[in-house]
Structure formats: structure tokens, C-alpha cells
Motif scaffolding. Structure first.
Motif, PDB file in Angstrom:
ATOM      1  N   SER A   1       0.843  -1.192   0.000  1.00  0.00           N
ATOM      2  CA  SER A   1       0.000   0.000   0.000  1.00  0.00           C
ATOM      3  C   SER A   1       0.877   1.240   0.000  1.00  0.00           C
ATOM      4  N   ILE A   2       0.481   2.210  -0.789  1.00  0.00           N
ATOM      5  CA  ILE A   2       1.198   3.476  -0.841  1.00  0.00           C
ATOM      6  C   ILE A   2       0.151   4.581  -0.756  1.00  0.00           C
ATOM      7  N   ASN A   3       0.424   5.588   0.048  1.00  0.00           N
ATOM      8  CA  ASN A   3      -0.523   6.685   0.221  1.00  0.00           C
ATOM      9  C   ASN A   3      -0.160   7.847  -0.686  1.00  0.00           C
ATOM     10  N   ASN A   4      -1.156   8.384  -1.370  1.00  0.00           N
ATOM     11  CA  ASN A   4      -0.992   9.578  -2.177  1.00  0.00           C
ATOM     12  C   ASN A   4      -1.786  10.689  -1.496  1.00  0.00           C
ATOM     13  N   PRO A   5      -1.103  11.600  -0.782  1.00  0.00           N
ATOM     14  CA  PRO A   5      -1.825  12.651  -0.063  1.00  0.00           C
ATOM     15  C   PRO A   5      -2.367  13.752  -0.977  1.00  0.00           C
ATOM     16  N   SER A   6      -1.928  13.752  -2.221  1.00  0.00           N
ATOM     17  CA  SER A   6      -2.340  14.771  -3.177  1.00  0.00           C
ATOM     18  C   SER A   6      -3.781  14.540  -3.641  1.00  0.00           C
ATOM     19  N   VAL A   7      -4.440  15.609  -4.074  1.00  0.00           N
ATOM     20  CA  VAL A   7      -5.784  15.467  -4.643  1.00  0.00           C
ATOM     21  C   VAL A   7      -5.702  15.058  -6.110  1.00  0.00           C
ATOM     22  N   ALA A   8      -4.503  15.128  -6.674  1.00  0.00           N
ATOM     23  CA  ALA A   8      -4.310  14.795  -8.082  1.00  0.00           C
ATOM     24  C   ALA A   8      -4.094  13.297  -8.271  1.00  0.00           C
ATOM     25  N   SER A   9      -4.597  12.796  -9.385  1.00  0.00           N
ATOM     26  CA  SER A   9      -4.347  11.414  -9.796  1.00  0.00           C
ATOM     27  C   SER A   9      -3.366  11.445 -10.947  1.00  0.00           C
TER      28      SER A   9
ATOM     29  N   THR B   1      10.697  -5.448   8.409  1.00  0.00           N
ATOM     30  CA  THR B   1      10.654  -4.329   7.474  1.00  0.00           C
ATOM     31  C   THR B   1      11.754  -4.466   6.433  1.00  0.00           C
ATOM     32  N   ALA B   2      11.461  -3.955   5.256  1.00  0.00           N
ATOM     33  CA  ALA B   2      12.432  -3.890   4.176  1.00  0.00           C
ATOM     34  C   ALA B   2      12.373  -2.465   3.626  1.00  0.00           C
ATOM     35  N   GLU B   3      13.350  -2.101   2.861  1.00  0.00           N
ATOM     36  CA  GLU B   3      13.375  -0.790   2.243  1.00  0.00           C
ATOM     37  C   GLU B   3      13.147  -0.964   0.747  1.00  0.00           C
ATOM     38  N   SER B   4      12.488   0.015   0.162  1.00  0.00           N
ATOM     39  CA  SER B   4      12.199  -0.013  -1.262  1.00  0.00           C
ATOM     40  C   SER B   4      12.554   1.345  -1.849  1.00  0.00           C
ATOM     41  N   VAL B   5      13.270   1.341  -2.976  1.00  0.00           N
ATOM     42  CA  VAL B   5      13.676   2.574  -3.644  1.00  0.00           C
ATOM     43  C   VAL B   5      13.266   2.483  -5.107  1.00  0.00           C
ATOM     44  N   GLY B   6      12.567   3.514  -5.593  1.00  0.00           N
ATOM     45  CA  GLY B   6      12.175   3.551  -6.998  1.00  0.00           C
ATOM     46  C   GLY B   6      13.394   3.637  -7.898  1.00  0.00           C
ATOM     47  N   VAL B   7      13.399   2.834  -8.971  1.00  0.00           N
ATOM     48  CA  VAL B   7      14.555   2.837  -9.870  1.00  0.00           C
ATOM     49  C   VAL B   7      14.200   3.081 -11.331  1.00  0.00           C
ATOM     50  N   SER B   8      12.938   2.821 -11.714  1.00  0.00           N
ATOM     51  CA  SER B   8      12.600   2.973 -13.126  1.00  0.00           C
ATOM     52  C   SER B   8      11.099   3.180 -13.311  1.00  0.00           C
ATOM     53  N   VAL B   9      10.745   3.716 -14.475  1.00  0.00           N
ATOM     54  CA  VAL B   9       9.350   3.861 -14.862  1.00  0.00           C
ATOM     55  C   VAL B   9       9.263   3.735 -16.380  1.00  0.00           C
ATOM     56  N   GLU B  10       8.241   3.028 -16.831  1.00  0.00           N
ATOM     57  CA  GLU B  10       7.994   2.871 -18.268  1.00  0.00           C
ATOM     58  C   GLU B  10       6.540   3.228 -18.539  1.00  0.00           C
ATOM     59  N   PRO B  11       6.221   4.089 -19.471  1.00  0.00           N
ATOM     60  CA  PRO B  11       7.155   4.723 -20.399  1.00  0.00           C
ATOM     61  C   PRO B  11       8.038   5.734 -19.675  1.00  0.00           C
ATOM     62  N   ASN B  12       9.229   5.925 -20.219  1.00  0.00           N
ATOM     63  CA  ASN B  12      10.217   6.780 -19.579  1.00  0.00           C
ATOM     64  C   ASN B  12       9.928   8.249 -19.887  1.00  0.00           C
ATOM     65  N   ILE B  13       9.164   8.873 -19.013  1.00  0.00           N
ATOM     66  CA  ILE B  13       8.914  10.311 -19.089  1.00  0.00           C
ATOM     67  C   ILE B  13       9.866  10.927 -18.066  1.00  0.00           C
ATOM     68  N   PRO B  14      10.830  11.726 -18.509  1.00  0.00           N
ATOM     69  CA  PRO B  14      11.912  12.165 -17.620  1.00  0.00           C
ATOM     70  C   PRO B  14      11.462  12.713 -16.266  1.00  0.00           C
ATOM     71  N   TRP B  15      10.498  13.609 -16.214  1.00  0.00           N
ATOM     72  CA  TRP B  15      10.129  14.191 -14.917  1.00  0.00           C
ATOM     73  C   TRP B  15       9.438  13.172 -14.020  1.00  0.00           C
ATOM     74  N   VAL B  16       8.705  12.209 -14.621  1.00  0.00           N
ATOM     75  CA  VAL B  16       8.079  11.153 -13.821  1.00  0.00           C
ATOM     76  C   VAL B  16       9.161  10.209 -13.309  1.00  0.00           C
ATOM     77  N   ALA B  17      10.117   9.858 -14.178  1.00  0.00           N
ATOM     78  CA  ALA B  17      11.216   8.978 -13.777  1.00  0.00           C
ATOM     79  C   ALA B  17      12.022   9.610 -12.648  1.00  0.00           C
ATOM     80  N   ASP B  18      12.281  10.917 -12.748  1.00  0.00           N
ATOM     81  CA  ASP B  18      13.019  11.605 -11.679  1.00  0.00           C
ATOM     82  C   ASP B  18      12.255  11.551 -10.368  1.00  0.00           C
TER      83      ASP B  18
ATOM     84  N   VAL C   1       8.958  -0.687   3.957  1.00  0.00           N
ATOM     85  CA  VAL C   1       7.866  -1.614   3.684  1.00  0.00           C
ATOM     86  C   VAL C   1       7.733  -2.589   4.850  1.00  0.00           C
ATOM     87  N   THR C   2       6.534  -2.669   5.409  1.00  0.00           N
ATOM     88  CA  THR C   2       6.264  -3.646   6.459  1.00  0.00           C
ATOM     89  C   THR C   2       5.884  -4.957   5.781  1.00  0.00           C
ATOM     90  N   VAL C   3       6.635  -5.995   6.062  1.00  0.00           N
ATOM     91  CA  VAL C   3       6.389  -7.310   5.467  1.00  0.00           C
ATOM     92  C   VAL C   3       5.843  -8.231   6.551  1.00  0.00           C
TER      93      VAL C   3
END
Length: 142
Positions: free
Chosen positions: A20-28, A90-107, A116-118
Motif C-alpha cells: 500500500s502506498i498513500n498519495n496525499p495529493s488530490v491529483a491522480s 521491514t524492508a526498504e524499497s527505492v524507486g529505480v525505473s518507470v515505463e514509459p520513460n517520461i523524464p520528470w516522472v522517472a526523476d 515496507v512492512t512485510v
């Protein structure tokens, strides 16, 4: 939860994780396929990815699939031991990639760092390992 359905071709273990990941923004936002490196106590465990990710306001459940190929067998053994005993860790998770590769989204994805609670294996389901057989065994007597 976490599931280890099978061995992975080329070594390692296939893994399926619902996170589960929380998105506090009103934007989707439709992101696409997002890749994460997972680690335990600073040691690489493996890589997982979620396909067709769209983040909406509030809690989002990601279905992550990948392969555990740990760099450090001691840390991986401890992580798996806790899981098999039904203990939450617990484990740690770090974002490394996104497809399609839109530079600002990838950044943005590459700045995503999560703890991450396992939950441990649900031992009420019975034994995870039901049987084991050895085809070769040797013994030396002095």
C-alpha cells in the motif's frame, strides 16, 4: 502480504508483494510500470515492479512482482527466517525505473524511498514447507 510462488529461471525466487502506498495529493496520475529495488538492512534483496500504476488520492495497492536475488546471504537468511516464523519485519524499497520513460516522472519515481512492512507467513495456513527429500547424501567416518 508476500508470496514466494516458485523458483526463478536463472536463480533466485519469484516474489509477489501487495504493498500500500498513500498519495496525499488530490491529483491522480497514470504512471505506467514502476520498478523498485528492495533491500534489508542495507543489502540488496531483489527487484520488483508494478504494472499499469495509476496513483489516486488516498491509499493505493500495488501488486509488485519480481525476483529475489540477494547480494548478502546472511541478511537474506535472516529476512526469510523472520518471514517463515510468521514474524513481521521491514524492508526498504527505492524507486529505480518507470515505463514509459517520461523524464520528470522517472526523476520523481527515483526519489521514492519507502519502508515496507512485510507481514510474516500466515502460520495458520499450515506449514510452508510440507516435505523435503534428499537424493544424495554422504557421510565420512574417521
Amino acid at each position: 502480504g508476500m508470496d514466494l510462488p516458485s523458483d526463478a529461471p536463472g536463480g533466485g525466487v519469484n516474489v509477489v508483494i501487495n504493498a500500500s502506498i498513500n498519495n496525499p495529493s488530490v491529483a491522480s496520475m497514470a504512471i505506467g510500470t514502476v520498478g523498485f529495488n528492495m533491500s534489508y538492512q542495507g543489502y540488496h534483496l531483489g527487484t520488483v515492479a508494478a504494472k499499469n500504476v495509476t496513483l489516486v488520492k488516498g491509499t493505493n495497492v500495488l501488486n509488485l512482482r519480481g525476483v529475489l536475488r540477494p547480494d548478502n546471504l546472511t541478511a537474506a537468511s535472516e529476512f526469510m527466517s523472520l518471514y517463515l516464523q510468521g514474524k513481521t519485519t521491514t524492508a526498504e524499497s527505492v524507486g529505480v525505473s518507470v515505463e514509459p520513460n517520461i523524464p520528470w516522472v522517472a526523476d520523481t519515481v527515483k526519489t521514492m524511498k519507502m519502508t515496507v512492512t512485510v507481514p510474516g507467513y500466515d502460520t495458520s495456513k499450515g506449514a510452508l514447507i510440507r516435505s523435503m527429500s534428499t537424493t544424495h547424501m554422504g557421510m565420512n567416518l574417521d
